[in-house]
Design an enzyme around this catalytic site. Structure first.
Site, PDB file in Angstrom:
ATOM      1  N   THR A 185       0.717  -1.068   0.030  1.00 15.40           N
ATOM      2  CA  THR A 185      -0.086  -0.004   0.063  1.00 15.40           C
ATOM      3  C   THR A 185       0.889   1.376   0.156  1.00 15.40           C
ATOM      4  O   THR A 185       1.199   1.826  -1.060  1.00 15.40           O
ATOM      5  CB  THR A 185      -0.922   0.067   1.381  1.00 15.40           C
ATOM      6  OG1 THR A 185      -0.027  -0.312   2.438  1.00 15.40           O
ATOM      7  CG2 THR A 185      -2.113  -1.001   0.920  1.00 15.40           C
TER       8      THR A 185
ATOM      9  N   THR B 251      -2.067  -3.200  10.788  1.00 18.04           N
ATOM     10  CA  THR B 251      -2.085  -3.273   9.157  1.00 18.04           C
ATOM     11  C   THR B 251      -0.965  -3.806   8.552  1.00 18.04           C
ATOM     12  O   THR B 251      -0.001  -2.881   8.166  1.00 18.04           O
ATOM     13  CB  THR B 251      -2.324  -1.871   8.498  1.00 18.04           C
ATOM     14  OG1 THR B 251      -3.597  -1.328   9.118  1.00 18.04           O
ATOM     15  CG2 THR B 251      -2.587  -2.010   7.188  1.00 18.04           C
TER      16      THR B 251
ATOM     17  N   ASN C 190      -0.703  10.540   5.906  1.00 19.72           N
ATOM     18  CA  ASN C 190      -1.810  10.108   6.291  1.00 19.72           C
ATOM     19  C   ASN C 190      -2.903  11.143   6.455  1.00 19.72           C
ATOM     20  O   ASN C 190      -3.965  10.944   6.608  1.00 19.72           O
ATOM     21  CB  ASN C 190      -1.583   9.519   7.992  1.00 19.72           C
ATOM     22  CG  ASN C 190      -1.097   8.307   7.758  1.00 19.72           C
ATOM     23  OD1 ASN C 190      -1.687   7.299   7.593  1.00 19.72           O
ATOM     24  ND2 ASN C 190       0.211   8.159   8.054  1.00 19.72           N
TER      25      ASN C 190
END
Length: 418
Positions: A168, A205, A413
């Site tokens: 990701t 994650t 983020n």
């Protein structure tokens, strides 16, 4: 005093040829293949991947402890519950398929069914994993088309195709591979992982997939994975956030043809050591590749009352935002380390604590030590930093890994969905 487990590891190092395979991967163990394709779930780069075993493999898994376990995890748990055998793992990035209700669960089951059809295997021989944005439905038209394009091979290129498909915000692929001689057979363990942000296992994650051609029963493999996870994956932190999705999944297909491995087997310690090495390397690579990170931080705590307390203190230190920003700024502010030890809830005697930055003693005998700020700052500018804390209340030790906290973490983020 050396613990029994440490003696076992030392003995394994002395008596066996445990070899790191520099270019090894998830397809290095016998009978495994992989592939990755761009299905269109994101603008570019592979986003759908598969690992396949020629034969059904014994398996083990650990999962996120979030209350909001994503649909793929539920499907994987259902698959493993059937026979404790897996033959394929289908993974997509870009979309976590988490918090998506009945439709999300239906979509995860469809991914399982279509992958099973691709390889003509039982549907419960397929595990499903997803990673990416939470709360959005999968683009199933693209998933269906992507699955049809998958053509696994046992090549370096096929391994990289899978490894890129699971990333990701990661900047680099994570991989590790070791071999060990057992019963005169070469046993191989390979791993691939992803993880960069929202990393604070138990689990977080991150996805980690381990393949091995060892012959080992599922119960022994599960016990080994659970124990190893506590010392490796669960000792990393990037930002203190735990996610909805992720897991460590192991397949062991037995094609190395060694005698069945369990704790009574004379080669067990060798296998356990090699398995630990793969897991620790993957965990450290995840920590080092934290979003916006510039440095890997390792914290070792010694002299603790219990091993659990040593691990807790180490993780509190490496997870402290103040410690992480000090490391980023190359500021040897040991007071931040003291603060993290202080709120760790471990048994601590302030008069007996020593703190080292690399080989530089910062604090001992309950008072600061004279050291060169310039030398300490230069040390902190390296891409790997080690902090050692001796508690002086026992003989146990533990480690944890993390990264510095930078401006880029906020930038990444703040715009994750855009």
């Amino acid at each position: 005093m050396t613990t029994r487990e440490e003696k076992e590891v030392l003995q394994a190092k002395e008596t066996s040829a445990i070899t790191k395979i520099e270019n090894g991967s998830i397809v290095t163990p016998k009978g495994f293949s992989s592939d990755g394709v761009h299905a269109g779930l994101r603008y570019s780069r592979n986003d759908l991947g598969v690992i396949y075993s020629e034969v059904p493999a014994n398996c083990a898994a650990v999962y996120t402890q979030s209350h909001f376990q994503a649909a793929p995890l539920k499907v994987t748990q259902a698959s493993i519950a059937e026979e404790e055998l897996l033959q394929a793992i289908i993974v997509n990035s870009a979309n976590a398929n988490a918090c998506t209700g009945e439709q999300g669960l239906k979509d995860a089951y469809e991914m399982r069914e279509r992958t099973a059809d691709l390889f003509n295997i039982k549907s419960h021989y397929v595990a499903v994993a997803s990673t990416g944005v939470i709360g959005e439905f999968l683009k199933m038209d693209k998933i269906r088309s992507g699955i049809e394009q998958l053509k696994p091979h046992s090549t370096h290129e096929a391994a990289e195709a899978f490894q890129t498909a699971i990333l990701t915000t990661d900047l680099v692929m994570k991989t590790s591979c070791y071999q060990v001689e057992i019963d005169g057979k070469t046993v191989t363990i390979g791993g691939a992982a992803k993880g960069s942000g929202m990393i604070h296992p138990n689990m977080a994650t991150m996805l980690s997939f381990v393949t091995t051609d060892a012959k080992i029963d599922s119960a022994s493999l599960q016990a080994l994975l659970s124990k190893t996870t506590d010392k490796t994956y669960n000792q990393i932190t990037v930002d203190g956030d735990t996610s909805t999705n992720d897991m460590v999944l192991v397949m062991a297909n037995g094609l190395a043809e060694n005698e069945l491995l369990n704790e009574q087997h004379p080669g067990w310690n060798d296998f356990k050591t090699a398995f630990h090495k793969v897991s620790e390397e993957l965990a450290k690579q995840i920590a080092k590749d934290g979003e916006g990170a510039t440095k890997l931080i390792e914290v070792e705590v010694t002299g603790a009352k219990t091993k659990q307390e040593a691990n807790v203190v180490a993780k509190k230190i490496v997870g402290s935002s103040l410690v992480k920003t000090a490391v980023y700024g190359a500021d040897a502010n040991w007071g931040r380390i003291i603060c993290a030890v202080g709120y760790s809830e471990a048994q601590v005697e302030p008069e007996s604590i020593d703190i080292y930055l690399g080989d530089i003693c910062l604090f001992t005998d309950n008072r600061p030590q004279s050291f060169s700020e310039e030398v300490a700052s230069e040390y902190l500018k390296q891409d790997q930093v080690k902090i050692t804390v001796h508690l002086g209340v026992g003989e146990e030790k533990g480690k944890a890994w993390g990264c510095d906290l930078t401006y880029d973490y906020v930038k990444i983020n703040a715009s994750y969905r855009t």
